[in-house]
Design a protein around this motif. Sequence first.
Motif, PDB file in Angstrom:
ATOM      1  N   ASP A 169     -10.408   3.157   9.950  1.00  0.00           N
ATOM      2  CA  ASP A 169     -10.353   4.290   9.035  1.00  0.00           C
ATOM      3  C   ASP A 169     -11.733   4.930   8.838  1.00  0.00           C
ATOM      4  O   ASP A 169     -11.826   6.133   8.573  1.00  0.00           O
ATOM      5  CB  ASP A 169      -9.803   3.832   7.693  1.00  0.00           C
ATOM      6  CG  ASP A 169      -9.407   5.006   6.808  1.00  0.00           C
ATOM      7  OD1 ASP A 169      -8.891   6.004   7.341  1.00  0.00           O
ATOM      8  OD2 ASP A 169      -9.622   4.934   5.593  1.00  0.00           O
ATOM      9  N   GLU A 180       0.846  -1.187   0.000  1.00  0.00           N
ATOM     10  CA  GLU A 180       0.000   0.000   0.000  1.00  0.00           C
ATOM     11  C   GLU A 180       0.881   1.236   0.000  1.00  0.00           C
ATOM     12  O   GLU A 180       1.780   1.369   0.838  1.00  0.00           O
ATOM     13  CB  GLU A 180      -0.900   0.003   1.239  1.00  0.00           C
ATOM     14  CG  GLU A 180      -1.795   1.234   1.347  1.00  0.00           C
ATOM     15  CD  GLU A 180      -2.604   1.247   2.627  1.00  0.00           C
ATOM     16  OE1 GLU A 180      -3.833   1.143   2.541  1.00  0.00           O
ATOM     17  OE2 GLU A 180      -1.994   1.349   3.719  1.00  0.00           O
ATOM     18  N   SER A 192       4.643   9.125   3.038  1.00  0.00           N
ATOM     19  CA  SER A 192       5.199   8.217   4.036  1.00  0.00           C
ATOM     20  C   SER A 192       6.010   7.094   3.413  1.00  0.00           C
ATOM     21  O   SER A 192       7.043   6.702   3.931  1.00  0.00           O
ATOM     22  CB  SER A 192       4.071   7.635   4.896  1.00  0.00           C
ATOM     23  OG  SER A 192       4.582   6.766   5.876  1.00  0.00           O
ATOM     24  N   ARG A 194      -3.623  10.527   9.481  1.00  0.00           N
ATOM     25  CA  ARG A 194      -4.645   9.604   9.953  1.00  0.00           C
ATOM     26  C   ARG A 194      -4.163   8.153   9.817  1.00  0.00           C
ATOM     27  O   ARG A 194      -4.310   7.339  10.718  1.00  0.00           O
ATOM     28  CB  ARG A 194      -5.929   9.825   9.151  1.00  0.00           C
ATOM     29  CG  ARG A 194      -7.120   8.993   9.575  1.00  0.00           C
ATOM     30  CD  ARG A 194      -8.270   9.216   8.604  1.00  0.00           C
ATOM     31  NE  ARG A 194      -9.453   8.473   8.979  1.00  0.00           N
ATOM     32  CZ  ARG A 194     -10.407   8.943   9.767  1.00  0.00           C
ATOM     33  NH1 ARG A 194     -10.292  10.164  10.281  1.00  0.00           N
ATOM     34  NH2 ARG A 194     -11.460   8.203  10.052  1.00  0.00           N
ATOM     35  N   SER A 195      -3.572   7.859   8.661  1.00  0.00           N
ATOM     36  CA  SER A 195      -3.033   6.522   8.420  1.00  0.00           C
ATOM     37  C   SER A 195      -1.932   6.177   9.412  1.00  0.00           C
ATOM     38  O   SER A 195      -1.823   5.038   9.881  1.00  0.00           O
ATOM     39  CB  SER A 195      -2.487   6.434   6.992  1.00  0.00           C
ATOM     40  OG  SER A 195      -1.929   5.168   6.735  1.00  0.00           O
ATOM     41  N   GLU A 196      -1.136   7.175   9.764  1.00  0.00           N
ATOM     42  CA  GLU A 196      -0.056   6.965  10.727  1.00  0.00           C
ATOM     43  C   GLU A 196      -0.609   6.570  12.094  1.00  0.00           C
ATOM     44  O   GLU A 196      -0.090   5.663  12.756  1.00  0.00           O
ATOM     45  CB  GLU A 196       0.783   8.239  10.850  1.00  0.00           C
ATOM     46  CG  GLU A 196       1.993   8.096  11.766  1.00  0.00           C
ATOM     47  CD  GLU A 196       2.787   9.389  11.884  1.00  0.00           C
ATOM     48  OE1 GLU A 196       3.991   9.311  12.189  1.00  0.00           O
ATOM     49  OE2 GLU A 196       2.205  10.479  11.681  1.00  0.00           O
ATOM     50  N   ARG A 212      -7.932  -2.249   9.632  1.00  0.00           N
ATOM     51  CA  ARG A 212      -7.516  -0.910   9.194  1.00  0.00           C
ATOM     52  C   ARG A 212      -8.701  -0.158   8.592  1.00  0.00           C
ATOM     53  O   ARG A 212      -8.924   1.022   8.902  1.00  0.00           O
ATOM     54  CB  ARG A 212      -6.382  -1.020   8.176  1.00  0.00           C
ATOM     55  CG  ARG A 212      -6.046   0.293   7.474  1.00  0.00           C
ATOM     56  CD  ARG A 212      -4.793   0.174   6.655  1.00  0.00           C
ATOM     57  NE  ARG A 212      -3.635   0.145   7.519  1.00  0.00           N
ATOM     58  CZ  ARG A 212      -3.070   1.224   8.042  1.00  0.00           C
ATOM     59  NH1 ARG A 212      -3.567   2.432   7.797  1.00  0.00           N
ATOM     60  NH2 ARG A 212      -2.017   1.130   8.828  1.00  0.00           N
ATOM     61  N   ARG A 267       1.406   5.076   0.787  1.00  0.00           N
ATOM     62  CA  ARG A 267       0.855   6.081   1.688  1.00  0.00           C
ATOM     63  C   ARG A 267       1.544   7.407   1.382  1.00  0.00           C
ATOM     64  O   ARG A 267       2.754   7.534   1.559  1.00  0.00           O
ATOM     65  CB  ARG A 267       1.047   5.676   3.152  1.00  0.00           C
ATOM     66  CG  ARG A 267       0.339   4.368   3.490  1.00  0.00           C
ATOM     67  CD  ARG A 267       0.570   3.910   4.903  1.00  0.00           C
ATOM     68  NE  ARG A 267       0.078   2.545   5.090  1.00  0.00           N
ATOM     69  CZ  ARG A 267       0.342   1.786   6.155  1.00  0.00           C
ATOM     70  NH1 ARG A 267       1.110   2.264   7.135  1.00  0.00           N
ATOM     71  NH2 ARG A 267      -0.136   0.556   6.231  1.00  0.00           N
ATOM     72  N   ILE A 321      -3.564   5.162  12.720  1.00  0.00           N
ATOM     73  CA  ILE A 321      -4.174   3.831  12.627  1.00  0.00           C
ATOM     74  C   ILE A 321      -3.094   2.754  12.667  1.00  0.00           C
ATOM     75  O   ILE A 321      -3.222   1.742  13.369  1.00  0.00           O
ATOM     76  CB  ILE A 321      -5.013   3.717  11.338  1.00  0.00           C
ATOM     77  CG1 ILE A 321      -6.197   4.675  11.400  1.00  0.00           C
ATOM     78  CG2 ILE A 321      -5.505   2.285  11.140  1.00  0.00           C
ATOM     79  CD1 ILE A 321      -6.944   4.814  10.079  1.00  0.00           C
ATOM     80  N   SER A 322      -2.024   2.969  11.923  1.00  0.00           N
ATOM     81  CA  SER A 322      -0.922   2.002  11.897  1.00  0.00           C
ATOM     82  C   SER A 322      -0.307   1.835  13.279  1.00  0.00           C
ATOM     83  O   SER A 322       0.027   0.718  13.695  1.00  0.00           O
ATOM     84  CB  SER A 322       0.152   2.445  10.902  1.00  0.00           C
ATOM     85  OG  SER A 322      -0.350   2.451   9.586  1.00  0.00           O
ATOM     86  N   PRO A 375      -5.005  12.746   5.513  1.00  0.00           N
ATOM     87  CA  PRO A 375      -5.048  11.297   5.289  1.00  0.00           C
ATOM     88  C   PRO A 375      -3.768  10.573   5.698  1.00  0.00           C
ATOM     89  O   PRO A 375      -3.824   9.487   6.284  1.00  0.00           O
ATOM     90  CB  PRO A 375      -5.300  11.175   3.781  1.00  0.00           C
ATOM     91  CG  PRO A 375      -5.997  12.442   3.423  1.00  0.00           C
ATOM     92  CD  PRO A 375      -5.392  13.490   4.306  1.00  0.00           C
ATOM     93  N   ALA A 376      -2.615  11.168   5.401  1.00  0.00           N
ATOM     94  CA  ALA A 376      -1.348  10.529   5.742  1.00  0.00           C
ATOM     95  C   ALA A 376      -1.168  10.450   7.261  1.00  0.00           C
ATOM     96  O   ALA A 376      -0.714   9.442   7.807  1.00  0.00           O
ATOM     97  CB  ALA A 376      -0.184  11.287   5.116  1.00  0.00           C
TER      98      ALA A 376
END
Length: 226
Positions: A179, A60, A65, A140-142, A175, A62, A144-145, A137-138
């Motif tokens: 999300d 994926e 990132s 937010r993804s961080e 995820r 990101r 969640i990860s 979004p980046a």
Amino acid sequence: MKKQSLIAQVTDQLRAEIAAGRWSVGDRIPTEPELCEMTGTARNTVREAVQSLVHAGLLERRQGSGTYVIATDEQEVLLGEYFSAARRRDLMELREALDVTAAVLAARRRDDADVASLRELLDRRNRLWRREGVDDPAERSELISADLAVHRAIVVASHNQVYLAFYDSLLPALRAFVDESGVGPDGSYEAGHTDLVSAVIAGDDAAAGEAARRLLRCLAAHPAAG
């Protein structure tokens, strides 16, 4: 034809590296220049190979990132898609069964490396989740990860490879589940995560199991949590 053959070879090489565990689920793969050096091929070839694995559901991208491993083989992707389509209640019930047992086993079997990893991941997760108004979004993804990394590290500490393989197949669904919800202080349950990790580190299997059960029930009741 030669170019396509070379791309296929590099794709197979990267797929093999993932399957062999060189890059685990959640890991960021090397940069394009590093992959070029590793494979001995040009940047365009590497980019096409990576994109092929993105389409296959193993990687994926990101934004801002890098590119991360999200599955280790195509069968895992198919299973992840099945879990992603599952009802929220069904997914949470399955997660409770897995997480509670994994927490109990982790408290019994964790080693020094597991303890160090859990402390580091929990600290990072809690710091990130204290941020207010996470909309990028980046970013937010961080978050969640970081959250999922703590839960997965507990499964790793159980030292049960079957559990880990099955849990990894759940990660894409988890995820997506997080999300769709909010991230940040309101859904962090920092104390619950800290209690869980502390019990595992202390080797108290009963407390670890209860902390996992209590935390997951809180998360199930709060759709904005991860």
